[in-house]
Design an enzyme around this catalytic site. Structure first.
Site, short mmCIF file in Angstrom:
data_model
loop_
_atom_site.label_atom_id
_atom_site.label_comp_id
_atom_site.label_asym_id
_atom_site.label_seq_id
_atom_site.Cartn_x
_atom_site.Cartn_y
_atom_site.Cartn_z
N ASN A 8 0.80 -1.23 0.08
CA ASN A 8 -0.02 -0.02 -0.14
C ASN A 8 0.85 1.17 0.11
OD1 ASN A 8 -1.76 2.15 0.44
ND2 ASN A 8 -2.13 1.56 2.72
N LYS A 10 0.13 4.37 -0.13
CA LYS A 10 -0.59 5.45 0.45
C LYS A 10 -0.47 6.57 -0.61
CE LYS A 10 -0.09 3.19 4.86
NZ LYS A 10 0.17 3.39 6.31
N HIS A 92 -9.24 1.63 5.13
CA HIS A 92 -8.04 1.65 5.62
C HIS A 92 -8.45 2.49 6.64
CE1 HIS A 92 -3.90 2.79 6.59
NE2 HIS A 92 -3.81 1.39 6.09
N GLU A 94 -6.69 5.00 7.81
CA GLU A 94 -6.26 6.46 7.52
C GLU A 94 -7.58 6.97 6.90
OE1 GLU A 94 -2.55 5.74 5.39
OE2 GLU A 94 -1.65 5.15 7.50
N GLU A 162 -5.29 -4.43 10.85
CA GLU A 162 -4.23 -3.74 11.12
C GLU A 162 -4.22 -2.86 12.33
OE1 GLU A 162 -2.27 -2.33 7.09
OE2 GLU A 162 -4.01 -1.27 7.18
N GLY A 168 2.84 2.42 10.63
CA GLY A 168 3.75 3.63 10.18
C GLY A 168 4.48 3.94 11.61
N SER A 206 3.50 -1.97 10.24
CA SER A 206 5.27 -2.10 10.39
C SER A 206 5.72 -3.17 10.41
CB SER A 206 5.41 -1.55 11.96
OG SER A 206 5.01 -0.22 12.18
P1 PGA Z 1 3.12 0.44 7.60
O1 PGA Z 1 1.61 0.75 6.91
O2 PGA Z 1 3.23 -0.90 6.97
O3 PGA Z 1 3.81 1.69 6.94
O4 PGA Z 1 2.74 0.51 8.92
C1 PGA Z 1 0.63 -0.52 6.76
C2 PGA Z 1 -0.54 -0.07 6.24
O5 PGA Z 1 -1.07 0.91 6.60
O6 PGA Z 1 -1.28 -0.61 5.43
#
Ligand code: PGA
Length: 247
Positions: A8, A10, A92, A94, A162, A168, A206
């Protein structure tokens, strides 16, 4: 079932990043797992050209529940499919946070995705506050029940667990935490649909080459949704390799 390594990107990626997708392609001519890259929508068409006739699939990061209409700035699932994607991430954390997306909206988006022939990757996960209050399983069960599209099958739906606090942040959930939630999600899916054993449940938050092997050894972890470590082939290829090695 075939496992899935999904990246992803983003809101990252300009034309130059297509070279990273090409490098993932070159390193994985005959992968033993499914590989999916989800760049920003602006890159979908050009990445589809770069990945044509390869095993690397493309996904979008969101879609609108309706097929067309007066929704400035939004993209319909059919448009995503026409751009060359075979999957779309919905719900997601976010988007749930930044855009106030509810379970009902996420479910509608997932159903639109499936109707357009896409695989819906439905994201769920608890916040740190919810985990510390001991509500993790209640939260993810509620999100799963509320967001699971009607007509979900192993072929058209993927669940991504997640934990919001692990996205992140460099803080990965422990193997025990991941195992507990994935097992609970598998059981809950069994109550909600037929064929639950065929639905892939990804872990996200992460994931990196350094922790991927440990995560992929956990029961009911059928792959990963990777953010930061999917942006370069040098970071993503070893995660794909770890998933292949997990068998
Ligand atoms: P990350 O994001 O691997 O940077 O923690 C995962 C995600 O939000 O899909």
């Amino acid at each position: 079932m075939r496992k899935l390594a999904a990246g992803n990107w983003k809101m990252n990626g300009m034309t130059a990043s297509i070279a990273e997708a090409r490098a993932v392609r070159v390193a994985n001519p005959t992968p033993k797992v499914d590989i999916l890259l989800c760049p920003p929508a602006t890159l979908l068409t050009r990445m589809a050209e770069a990945l044509a006739n390869s095993p690397i699939a493309l996904g979008a990061q969101d879609c609108h529940p309706e097929a067309s209409g007066a929704h400035t700035g939004d993209i319909a699932a059919g448009m995503v499919a026409e751009a060359g994607a075979s999957a779309v991430i919905v719900g997601h954390s976010e988007r749930r946070t930044d855009h106030g997306e509810t379970d009902a909206l996420v479910k509608a988006k997932a159903e639109a995705a499936i109707a357009a022939g896409l695989v819906a990757i439905v994201c769920i996960g608890e916040t740190l506050e919810e985990r510390e209050a001991g509500k993790t399983l209640d939260i993810v069960h509620g999100q799963l029940s509320g967001s699971l599209p009607a007509g979900a099958t192993g072929g058209n739906t993927v669940i991504a667990y997640e934990p919001v606090w692990a996205i992140g942040t460099g803080k990965v959930a422990t193997p025990d935490q991941i195992a507990e939630v994935h097992a609970a999600l598998r059981t809950k899916l069994g109550e909600l649909m037929d064929g639950a054993a065929e639905v892939r449940i990804l872990y996200g938050g992460s994931v990196k080459a350094a922790n991927a092997g440990e995560i992929f050894a956990i029961a009911d972890v059928d792959g990963a949704l990777v953010g930061g470590a999917s942006l370069t082939a040098d970071d993503f290829n070893p995660i794909i390799a770890a998933l292949e090695a997990a068998g």
